[in-house]
Design an enzyme around this catalytic site. Structure first.
Site, PDB file in Angstrom:
ATOM      1  N   HIS A 394      43.250  33.719  34.420  1.00 30.95           N
ATOM      2  CA  HIS A 394      43.825  32.554  35.058  1.00 30.95           C
ATOM      3  C   HIS A 394      45.229  32.997  34.989  1.00 30.95           C
ATOM      4  O   HIS A 394      46.145  32.849  35.757  1.00 30.95           O
ATOM      5  CB  HIS A 394      43.302  31.291  34.374  1.00 30.95           C
ATOM      6  CG  HIS A 394      44.128  30.243  34.921  1.00 30.95           C
ATOM      7  ND1 HIS A 394      45.419  29.673  34.218  1.00 30.95           N
ATOM      8  CD2 HIS A 394      43.959  29.661  36.307  1.00 30.95           C
ATOM      9  CE1 HIS A 394      45.918  28.828  35.062  1.00 30.95           C
ATOM     10  NE2 HIS A 394      45.129  28.604  36.201  1.00 30.95           N
ATOM     11  N   ARG A 486      43.183  30.464  47.803  1.00 34.83           N
ATOM     12  CA  ARG A 486      42.388  29.836  46.627  1.00 34.83           C
ATOM     13  C   ARG A 486      42.421  28.469  46.648  1.00 34.83           C
ATOM     14  O   ARG A 486      43.588  27.800  46.764  1.00 34.83           O
ATOM     15  CB  ARG A 486      42.605  30.576  45.082  1.00 34.83           C
ATOM     16  CG  ARG A 486      42.349  31.921  44.923  1.00 34.83           C
ATOM     17  CD  ARG A 486      42.473  32.056  43.471  1.00 34.83           C
ATOM     18  NE  ARG A 486      41.898  33.390  43.006  1.00 34.83           N
ATOM     19  CZ  ARG A 486      42.472  34.401  42.966  1.00 34.83           C
ATOM     20  NH1 ARG A 486      43.822  34.765  43.472  1.00 34.83           N
ATOM     21  NH2 ARG A 486      41.606  35.788  42.556  1.00 34.83           N
ATOM     22  N   CYS A 702      40.306  41.566  48.531  1.00 36.12           N
ATOM     23  CA  CYS A 702      41.297  40.415  48.171  1.00 36.12           C
ATOM     24  C   CYS A 702      41.335  40.295  46.383  1.00 36.12           C
ATOM     25  O   CYS A 702      42.204  39.459  45.943  1.00 36.12           O
ATOM     26  CB  CYS A 702      40.967  39.127  48.859  1.00 36.12           C
ATOM     27  SG  CYS A 702      39.456  38.307  48.341  1.00 36.12           S
TER      28      CYS A 702
HETATM   29  C1  PEP Z   1      37.838  38.190  42.878  1.00 38.72           C
HETATM   30  O1  PEP Z   1      36.618  38.071  42.189  1.00 38.72           O
HETATM   31  O2  PEP Z   1      38.062  39.349  43.035  1.00 38.72           O
HETATM   32  C2  PEP Z   1      38.328  37.214  43.480  1.00 38.72           C
HETATM   33  C3  PEP Z   1      39.305  37.287  44.484  1.00 38.72           C
HETATM   34  O3  PEP Z   1      38.010  35.978  43.027  1.00 38.72           O
HETATM   35  P1  PEP Z   1      38.496  35.124  41.712  1.00 38.72           P
HETATM   36  O4  PEP Z   1      39.351  36.308  41.055  1.00 38.72           O
HETATM   37  O5  PEP Z   1      39.175  33.845  42.177  1.00 38.72           O
HETATM   38  O6  PEP Z   1      37.356  35.125  41.053  1.00 38.72           O
END
Ligand code: PEP
Ligand code: MG
Length: 761
Positions: A394, A486, A702
């Protein structure tokens, strides 16, 4: 200067021994005719005189010199004894009378700020700034006298004593002045940056303005209007008007949250005339200090006031670097550089949410791990250091988007660093230095990625967005859309957990929040696609929101109840999001795509589509639907998804790598082994791209790996259609893509047989 009280106009910049750093600065501003709220300083001389006449000065000095500061129990005990001594001993009458008279001159019902102004504060090599107390909204003589003594006492907090000892400070020179300044009761307030901190353009001045007291903007709780003023042409060149639904006002109990009248919510906050007047004042302040400045201002009864002014230390120009002090290159700590950049500031260790107000603008936030509720405080920080986490945690994701230098996974920052210590974060290399280190940009940072932005690529390069308010900044780049929007941060502003909102029957509120967030982004990316990812919050991430305490306790939330599996269990949450998008389609926003996260079987995809049908979102000629490939399961059965009409897939390589390698992406102990370039991960990605290509399904990445040039070289070779990257990586990735595409063309040409007619056999 043996006076007990000095009015601002009587003070000059060399008077630090008498009035402290803060007092001297205010005097300097008042004498230069800048419109600062009026006030006076109770001098350091007054403090010494008071303690001498009451017979406690020597006693205090003896007590402080006898403390063994490395014994924290003893330090805390003795520090409290000294403070109690000051607080219990009355003030000498002469001083009481003089302070009361001065206050009377300001009007005895005037709200004042009472601030400590230590005489050692802000001196080169002794960063005591912010260690002593400030009290806001004080009124009536009795309270004022009490708070002056509280400021004096705050000279003896454990940490102040500790730092004086560490710096070898002469105990006899320790003194404190107290600033008493009228508090602006602002109708409108904000911040001015006399140079543009985003583009580093020294000719641009940025004004931020919002209704009510400045705290709402400074803390990042509201989005202000932003006006750009060109210092050369003396004209306003751009205005971005934000909707403001609430503001802070003042009453006797402190700050109060108040609703902004609906008719005023969408208006321009500060008139053009006032923007020009304010810009002129701020240019004068910049010229006076000969540095780009960060200035807090307020408008009360149509009068402008300057509340604070300090140099902008984050500006990436040689000019800004001049005012960093001496280098002390002792590395205190190392970790993973998660968001590049360089920042110096005061360490604030955050052990819980209740401590977040400790973070002032420019501080370095040090914590075990950040959570979404910490975002407003993160926005105030100039750097972030965490004990835990990897490059996709995060703290890393949020800091990159906010452009704040961050180092994660240090394992021990909260133990090694000390509150109020000044450190420098070199997040490009993952180093934390003691003190303020002069920033000489290293060659790899200055490689002039920023000088070009006109890269021509066939592969689309899009951007990741988590905060709708970053969309405007992101849209200024030469970019092909938003490859990952997101959803999670759109709803934290409400303070209520999304699943709790739905449990209370407030689906519409949730829908409106999501709609407002997506709309802000879509408006900034007209005619370019924006891919919205439905909720994917783990059960441990939002526990501090209202209703978050009802979240189940999971042993391993990363593998738990999140993504589409949860959204289908609590279908109202998914429906609210689909409804938001349906309404946006109906309003003419035809650039939106939907991505389903963390899927493991095609049934989930089918059910999600059925729900979309229920709210009228499908069939819709503009609706494009796809899944994120984040689990090995989804990758290996990609054919099944394609059979169910898939417009696109997007690799969430953060989760995919975690699950292929069995490496917790948040566990700092094993981060060196976390690599998207592991052959097993690459093979899975190549497999899915091949399948999708054969059947006309668009592919994208992504996850964080799309922002890594080395990984991008593989992805281009595999034939990926688009990449979605962090804002800070846009130019670097576009440059890599342009080069790799050219190389592929050349390789293809070079591997062809030369035309027979040119051959000598
Ligand atoms: C991922 O898992 O690569 C992604 C883009 O989602 P998050 O980082 O929000 O889990
Ligand atoms: Mg993911």
């Amino acid at each position: 200067m043996n006076k007990n009280i000095l009015w601002f106009k009587e003070i000059h910049k060399d008077d630090i021994p008498a009035v402290g750093g803060k007092g001297a600065n205010l005097g300097e501003m008042a004498n230069s005719n800048f419109p600062i709220p009026g006030g006076f300083v109770v001098t350091a001389y007054a403090y010494i005189k008071n303690c001498e006449q009451l017979g406690i000065l020597e006693k205090i000095q003896k007590m402080e010199s006898s403390i063994n500061v490395e014994d924290s129990e003893e330090l805390n005990k003795k520090s409290k004894e000294i403070r109690d001594l000051i607080l219990k001993t009355d003030m000498i009458q002469e001083l009481k009378t003089e302070i009361s008279k001065a206050y009377e001159k300001m009007g005895t019902k005037t709200y004042v700020a009472v601030r400590s102004s230590a005489t050692a504060e802000d001196l080169p090599g002794a960063s005591f700034a912010g260690q002593q107390e400030t009290f806001l909204n004080i009124f009536e003589t009795k309270n004022l006298l009490e708070h002056v003594r509280k400021c004096w006492a705050s000279l003896f907090t454990s940490r102040a004593i500790y730092y004086r000892k560490r710096q070898g400070f002469d105990i006899e020179k320790v003194a404190i002045a107290v600033v008493v300044q009228k508090m602006a009761n602002s109708e409108i307030s904000g911040i001015v940056f006399t140079a543009n901190p985003i583009s580093n353009n020294l000719d641009e001045l940025v004004v931020e303005a919002g209704y009510g007291l400045g705290e709402a903007i400074v803390s990042g709780s509201i989005t202000p209007d932003t006006y750009l003023y060109n210092k050369k042409t003396k004209k306003i060149v751009e205005k971005t008007i934000a909707t403001q639904t609430w503001k802070y006002t003042k009453n006797t109990l402190g700050n109060k949250k108040e609703i902004v009248l609906p008719k005023d919510q969408k208006l321009q906050k500060l008139s053009d005339d006032k923007i020009l007047e304010l810009s002129k004042i701020c240019v004068n302040i910049e010229n006076h200090y000969d540095k780009p400045m960060d200035i807090e201002w307020a408008l009360e009864k149509n009068e402008l006031y300057i509340v604070q002014a300090r140099p902008i230390t984050t500006l990436k120009t040689e000019k800004a670097e001049e005012f960093e002090t001496e280098a002390n290159k002792k590395i205190l700590l190392t970790g993973l550089g998660a968001s590049p950049g360089f920042a110096s500031g005061t360490v604030k260790i955050i052990k819980g949410l209740s401590e977040l107000q400790k973070i002032n603008k420019g501080d370095i936030m040090v914590t075990k791990m950040t959570t979404p509720d910490m975002v407003p405080a993160m926005k105030r920080a100039s750097g972030i250091i965490t004990d835990e986490g990897g490059i996709t945690c995060h703290a890393a994701i949020v800091s990159r988007e906010l452009g704040i230098p961050a180092i994660v996974g240090t394992e021990k920052a909260t133990k090694i660093l000390k509150d109020e210590e000044v450190v420098t974060v070199d997040a490009s290399h993952g180093h934390v230095y003691a003190g303020t280190v002069l920033h000489k940009e290293s060659p790899e940072i200055t490689t002039k990625h920023v000088e070009r932005s006109d890269f021509l690529t066939v592969t689309k390069v899009k951007v990741n967005v988590a905060f709708p308010e970053s969309a405007e900044r992101a849209s200024k780049y030469n970019i092909d859309g938003v490859g990952l929007l997101r959803a999670e941060h759109m709803i934290t502003t409400s303070g209520i957990h999304p699943f709790h909102m739905v449990k209370q029957g407030k689906q519409d509120k949730l829908k409106d929040l999501v709609k407002e967030g997506i709309k802000k982004v879509a408006q900034n990316f007209k005619n370019k696609p924006v891919y919205y990812r439905t909720f994917d919050a783990r059960t441990d991430e939002f526990i501090n929101l209202k209703g978050g305490d009802k979240e189940p306790k999971e042993d391993n939330p990363m593998l738990g109840w999140h993504g589409i599996r949860r959204d289908l269990d609590q279908a109202e949450v998914l429906k609210a999001q689909f409804k938001a998008i349906k309404e946006l389609y109906d309003e003419g926003f035809h650039n939106l795509g939907i991505m389903i996260p963390f899927t493991i079987n095609v049934e989930e995809y089918k059910k999600a589509k059925e729900l979309a049908k229920e709210v009228g979102l499908i069939p819709h000629k503009h609706c494009f639907f796809g899944v994120m490939i984040e689990t090995p399961a989804a990758a290996l059965i990609i054919d099944e998804y394609i059979n169910e009409k898939l417009d696109f897939i997007s690799f969430g390589t953060n989760d995919l790598t975690q699950l292929v390698l069995g490496i917790d992406r948040n566990n700092e102990k094993i981060q060196t082994q976390f690599s998207e370039k592991h052959l097993a991960v690459l093979k899975l990605i190549a497999y899915v791209i091949k399948k999708c290509k054969a059947r006309g399904v668009r592919t994208s990445v992504c996850g964080q790996s799309a922002s890594d040039p080395e990984m991008v070289k593989y992805l281009i070779k595999f034939g990926i259609d688009s990449l979605s990257v962090n804002i800070d990586a846009i130019d670097k990735i576009k440059e890599t893509v342009e080069l790799e595409e050219k190389k592929l063309i050349l390789d293809a040409i070079r591997s062809r047989n030369i035309d027979k007619k040119y051959e000598i056999d």
